[in-house]
Write an enzyme that holds these catalytic residues in place. Structure first.
Site, PDB file in Angstrom:
ATOM      1  N   GLU A 124      42.865  10.275   3.643  1.00 39.57           N
ATOM      2  CA  GLU A 124      42.656  10.834   4.962  1.00 39.57           C
ATOM      3  C   GLU A 124      43.553  10.470   5.961  1.00 39.57           C
ATOM      4  O   GLU A 124      43.818  11.275   6.725  1.00 39.57           O
ATOM      5  CB  GLU A 124      41.221  10.215   5.205  1.00 39.57           C
ATOM      6  CG  GLU A 124      40.694  10.424   6.908  1.00 39.57           C
ATOM      7  CD  GLU A 124      39.365  10.140   7.061  1.00 39.57           C
ATOM      8  OE1 GLU A 124      38.693   9.851   6.209  1.00 39.57           O
ATOM      9  OE2 GLU A 124      38.834  10.229   8.352  1.00 39.57           O
TER      10      GLU A 124
ATOM     11  N   GLY B 141      40.387   6.338  12.142  1.00 39.83           N
ATOM     12  CA  GLY B 141      40.585   5.182  12.297  1.00 39.83           C
ATOM     13  C   GLY B 141      41.672   4.915  13.420  1.00 39.83           C
ATOM     14  O   GLY B 141      42.472   5.487  13.302  1.00 39.83           O
TER      15      GLY B 141
ATOM     16  N   GLU C  85      28.326   7.242  13.899  1.00 39.46           N
ATOM     17  CA  GLU C  85      27.052   7.367  14.823  1.00 39.46           C
ATOM     18  C   GLU C  85      27.330   7.118  16.083  1.00 39.46           C
ATOM     19  O   GLU C  85      28.411   6.736  16.643  1.00 39.46           O
ATOM     20  CB  GLU C  85      26.329   6.565  14.145  1.00 39.46           C
ATOM     21  CG  GLU C  85      25.973   6.644  12.654  1.00 39.46           C
ATOM     22  CD  GLU C  85      24.925   5.679  12.110  1.00 39.46           C
ATOM     23  OE1 GLU C  85      24.406   4.670  12.794  1.00 39.46           O
ATOM     24  OE2 GLU C  85      24.556   5.676  10.985  1.00 39.46           O
TER      25      GLU C  85
ATOM     26  N   ILE D  49      32.419  15.449   6.596  1.00 37.78           N
ATOM     27  CA  ILE D  49      32.013  13.909   6.414  1.00 37.78           C
ATOM     28  C   ILE D  49      31.605  13.558   7.605  1.00 37.78           C
ATOM     29  O   ILE D  49      32.098  13.384   8.550  1.00 37.78           O
ATOM     30  CB  ILE D  49      33.100  13.201   5.404  1.00 37.78           C
ATOM     31  CG1 ILE D  49      32.805  11.740   5.210  1.00 37.78           C
ATOM     32  CG2 ILE D  49      34.380  13.238   6.379  1.00 37.78           C
ATOM     33  CD1 ILE D  49      33.462  11.316   4.207  1.00 37.78           C
TER      34      ILE D  49
ATOM     35  N   SER E 245      34.371   2.620  14.743  1.00 35.04           N
ATOM     36  CA  SER E 245      35.142   1.606  14.011  1.00 35.04           C
ATOM     37  C   SER E 245      34.472   0.761  13.096  1.00 35.04           C
ATOM     38  O   SER E 245      34.932   0.435  11.835  1.00 35.04           O
ATOM     39  CB  SER E 245      36.017   0.698  14.969  1.00 35.04           C
ATOM     40  OG  SER E 245      36.614   1.613  15.744  1.00 35.04           O
TER      41      SER E 245
HETATM   42  C1  LIG Z   1      37.431  15.121  17.633  1.00 38.32           C
HETATM   43  C2  LIG Z   1      36.795  14.225  16.857  1.00 38.32           C
HETATM   44  C3  LIG Z   1      36.649  14.412  15.357  1.00 38.32           C
HETATM   45  C4  LIG Z   1      36.333  13.503  14.632  1.00 38.32           C
HETATM   46  N1  LIG Z   1      35.575  13.711  13.535  1.00 38.32           N
HETATM   47  C5  LIG Z   1      35.036  12.784  12.598  1.00 38.32           C
HETATM   48  C6  LIG Z   1      34.245  13.165  11.343  1.00 38.32           C
HETATM   49  O1  LIG Z   1      34.643  14.539  10.875  1.00 38.32           O
HETATM   50  N2  LIG Z   1      33.771  12.343  10.676  1.00 38.32           N
HETATM   51  C7  LIG Z   1      33.459  11.101  11.258  1.00 38.32           C
HETATM   52  O2  LIG Z   1      32.799  10.363  10.569  1.00 38.32           O
HETATM   53  N3  LIG Z   1      33.929  10.649  12.717  1.00 38.32           N
HETATM   54  C8  LIG Z   1      34.864  11.400  13.228  1.00 38.32           C
HETATM   55  N4  LIG Z   1      35.170  11.192  14.569  1.00 38.32           N
HETATM   56  C9  LIG Z   1      34.834   9.767  14.773  1.00 38.32           C
HETATM   57  C10 LIG Z   1      36.063   9.090  14.847  1.00 38.32           C
HETATM   58  O3  LIG Z   1      36.614   8.470  13.696  1.00 38.32           O
HETATM   59  C11 LIG Z   1      35.817   7.692  15.818  1.00 38.32           C
HETATM   60  O4  LIG Z   1      35.842   8.191  17.071  1.00 38.32           O
HETATM   61  C12 LIG Z   1      36.597   6.630  15.750  1.00 38.32           C
HETATM   62  O5  LIG Z   1      36.666   6.013  14.224  1.00 38.32           O
HETATM   63  C13 LIG Z   1      36.575   5.490  16.657  1.00 38.32           C
HETATM   64  O6  LIG Z   1      35.186   5.156  16.692  1.00 38.32           O
HETATM   65  P1  LIG Z   1      34.423   5.121  18.140  1.00 38.32           P
HETATM   66  O7  LIG Z   1      34.553   6.191  18.846  1.00 38.32           O
HETATM   67  O8  LIG Z   1      33.226   4.541  17.881  1.00 38.32           O
HETATM   68  O9  LIG Z   1      35.313   4.064  19.006  1.00 38.32           O
HETATM   69  P2  LIG Z   1      34.956   2.390  18.961  1.00 38.32           P
HETATM   70  O10 LIG Z   1      34.747   1.782  17.699  1.00 38.32           O
HETATM   71  O11 LIG Z   1      33.740   2.108  19.945  1.00 38.32           O
HETATM   72  O12 LIG Z   1      36.276   1.847  19.684  1.00 38.32           O
HETATM   73  C14 LIG Z   1      36.551   1.609  21.131  1.00 38.32           C
HETATM   74  C15 LIG Z   1      37.978   1.096  21.301  1.00 38.32           C
HETATM   75  O13 LIG Z   1      37.838  -0.250  20.761  1.00 38.32           O
HETATM   76  C16 LIG Z   1      38.844  -0.526  19.732  1.00 38.32           C
HETATM   77  N5  LIG Z   1      38.402  -1.417  18.921  1.00 38.32           N
HETATM   78  C17 LIG Z   1      37.309  -1.391  18.019  1.00 38.32           C
HETATM   79  N6  LIG Z   1      37.191  -2.157  17.170  1.00 38.32           N
HETATM   80  C18 LIG Z   1      38.441  -2.968  17.447  1.00 38.32           C
HETATM   81  C19 LIG Z   1      38.952  -4.235  17.039  1.00 38.32           C
HETATM   82  N7  LIG Z   1      38.141  -4.797  15.586  1.00 38.32           N
HETATM   83  N8  LIG Z   1      39.988  -4.757  17.139  1.00 38.32           N
HETATM   84  C20 LIG Z   1      40.694  -4.059  18.200  1.00 38.32           C
HETATM   85  N9  LIG Z   1      40.395  -2.861  18.731  1.00 38.32           N
HETATM   86  C21 LIG Z   1      39.189  -2.451  18.296  1.00 38.32           C
HETATM   87  C22 LIG Z   1      38.996   0.929  19.361  1.00 38.32           C
HETATM   88  O14 LIG Z   1      40.289   0.779  18.732  1.00 38.32           O
HETATM   89  C23 LIG Z   1      39.065   1.781  20.514  1.00 38.32           C
HETATM   90  O15 LIG Z   1      40.247   1.573  21.289  1.00 38.32           O
HETATM   91  C24 LIG Z   1      35.699  12.161  15.226  1.00 38.32           C
HETATM   92  C25 LIG Z   1      36.028  11.996  16.694  1.00 38.32           C
HETATM   93  C26 LIG Z   1      36.646  12.914  17.268  1.00 38.32           C
HETATM   94  C27 LIG Z   1      36.689  12.400  18.983  1.00 38.32           C
END
Ligand SMILES: Cc1cc2nc3c(=O)[nH]c(=O)nc-3n(C[C@H](O)[C@H](O)[C@H](O)COP(=O)(O)OP(=O)(O)OC[C@H]3O[C@@H](n4cnc5c(N)ncnc54)[C@H](O)[C@@H]3O)c2cc1C
Length: 382
Positions: free
Chosen positions: A245, A367, A130, A126, A135
């Site tokens: 999930e 998440g 991007e 899934i 988040s």
């Molecule tokens: C090994 C791995 C496997 C993954 N597998 C999948 C997959 O199969 N499919 C998929 O779609 N994604 C996948 N992901 C992505 C993963 O779900 C995201 O990395 C995650 O949701 C966080 O998004 P981001 O990395 O953009 O962090 P960001 O959204 O940029 O967040 C950075 C920091 O800011 C904080 N933050 C952001 N918004 C807020 C808020 N409103 N209030 C307080 N703090 C906040 C976050 O908690 C975090 O500490 C994967 C990631 C990894 C590393």
């Protein structure tokens, strides 16, 4: 404590899955960690033994039983065997991707995809995240513009679990870029579609045998019959499936902490310092007593959440509570267990070292802990 959640048939699955892991996965775990991927054939092997698609109706080749306790058993045994990296693709396929197909496939799509998902010939992924957003999902920009009976997809995704092995990728797209949440839809992209390219298999801190990849879409013509559910309802579909999930990650988290506790108990009984077993120091006893307590307390809540999910009563807030608490506990427990191994805990030949690296992602993907607390906080009227 004795757990009352399971019936004999779940324990039968546990025994057969554990025997399969010991035979087919554990001996190859180090080799696959180095390769950065498990063989695609691991999925067909798992499918052949009935470890995939337990919830798929029998007429489409599945087990015909919707009961998350089977998924829980599989997640627990993957952790107990110390092969989280090799096994997480299976839990993603069963726990996270399959519900989208089960809930949203029409008859034709069900006939086309479900048998392959059950047999492991069609590995799923899934793709929501991007490069620019994770988040804040509704801010995504991969576009799908309707052109006759196709959508033309452009954009990219990153961090996609099973990204290299996947044959079917549930892809979150914007069918109406002028809207945020209401402009999102889910399209299934298939291996081999022109313009659908895999990027790098990303180098990670842990989960080395899990292929986590970038995906690129350049004018990919996706037939409209690959739309999953209704156009414009993608965000609602994601929100609907996220509790399962998150529960999947949470049950793995508490199982990982339990496994770390077991390995560490064995270790501190054997290892001596100052003429006595390391486990006989008061600090070791207190640390392990605290972890044992947290595992038992956590397990009770996780099991309650599984029961609630099976009754279709698990709320988004409860799933968020379970996810952040179990994974933070996992991270804490694994770290403390590694400390009790001393220098050996830092050596990859000890399962605690791999568990430590593998645990770090669980408070982030599915998440983040912060987003989980936002969900819970909002439900408190804050
Ligand atoms: C090994 C791995 C496997 C993954 N597998 C999948 C997959 O199969 N499919 C998929 O779609 N994604 C996948 N992901 C992505 C993963 O779900 C995201 O990395 C995650 O949701 C966080 O998004 P981001 O990395 O953009 O962090 P960001 O959204 O940029 O967040 C950075 C920091 O800011 C904080 N933050 C952001 N918004 C807020 C808020 N409103 N209030 C307080 N703090 C906040 C976050 O908690 C975090 O500490 C994967 C990631 C990894 C590393």
């Amino acid at each position: 404590m004795e757990r009352s959640i399971f019936e004999p048939e779940h324990e039968e699955l546990r025994a057969s899955f554990r025997a399969w892991l010991d035979k087919e996965v554990v001996p190859h775990a180090v080799e696959w960690e180095r390769a950065g991927i498990v063989p695609h054939a691991l999925f067909t092997e798992a499918g052949r033994h009935g470890f995939l698609g337990m919830a798929i109706p029998e007429e489409h080749g599945g087990g015909g039983t919707v009961d998350f306790r089977y998924n829980q058993v599989i997640a627990e045994e993957i952790q107990a065997a110390g092969v989280f990296g090799a096994g997480v693709g299976i839990t993603l396929h069963n726990d996270i991707c399959l519900p989208y197909f089960l809930t949203y496939c029409n008859e034709e799509q069900a006939r086309r995809w479900l048998p392959g998902i059950a047999s492991g010939e069609l590995v799923t992924a899934i793709a929501m995240t991007e490069p620019g957003i994770g988040s804040d999902l509704a801010g995504m920009s991969t576009s799908a513009v309707r052109d006759g009976d196709s959508y033309v997809v452009n954009g990219s995704k990153t961090f996609i679990t099973n990204g290299i092995n996947a044959d079917l990728v549930i892809t979150a797209v914007k069918t109406d870029p002028s809207q945020k949440h209401k402009g999102m839809s889910l399209l299934v992209l298939e291996r081999g579609m022109e313009g659908f390219e895999r990027g790098r298999n990303l180098e990670k801190l842990g989960l080395h045998s899990q292929d986590t990849a970038e995906l690129f879409f350049n004018d990919v013509h996706v037939p409209a019959e690959n739309l999953l559910g209704t156009e414009g309802e993608g965000f609602i579909q994601l929100v609907h499936n996220l509790p399962q999930e998150r529960l999947s990650i949470a049950v793995g988290g508490v199982a990982a902490a339990r496994a770390a506790l077991g390995w560490t108990l064995d270790y501190v009984k054997e290892r001596t310092a100052f003429g006595q077993p390391v486990g006989s120091f008061q600090n070791s006893r207190f640390v392990l007593a605290e972890i044992a307590t947290e595992v038992e307390v956590g397990q009770a809540f996780a099991d309650q959440c599984v029961t609630a999910l099976n009754k279709e009563e698990l709320s988004a807030e409860e799933a968020a509570m379970c996810k952040w608490w179990m994974t933070e506990m996992q991270k804490r427990a694994v770290d403390r267990c590694l400390q009790l191994h001393g220098g050996y805990g830092y050596m990859m030949e000890y399962p605690i070292a791999r568990a430590y690296a593998d645990a770090r992602i669980t408070t982030i993907y599915g998440g983040t802990t912060e987003i989980m607390k936002e969900i819970i906080g909002r439900s408190l009227g804050l």
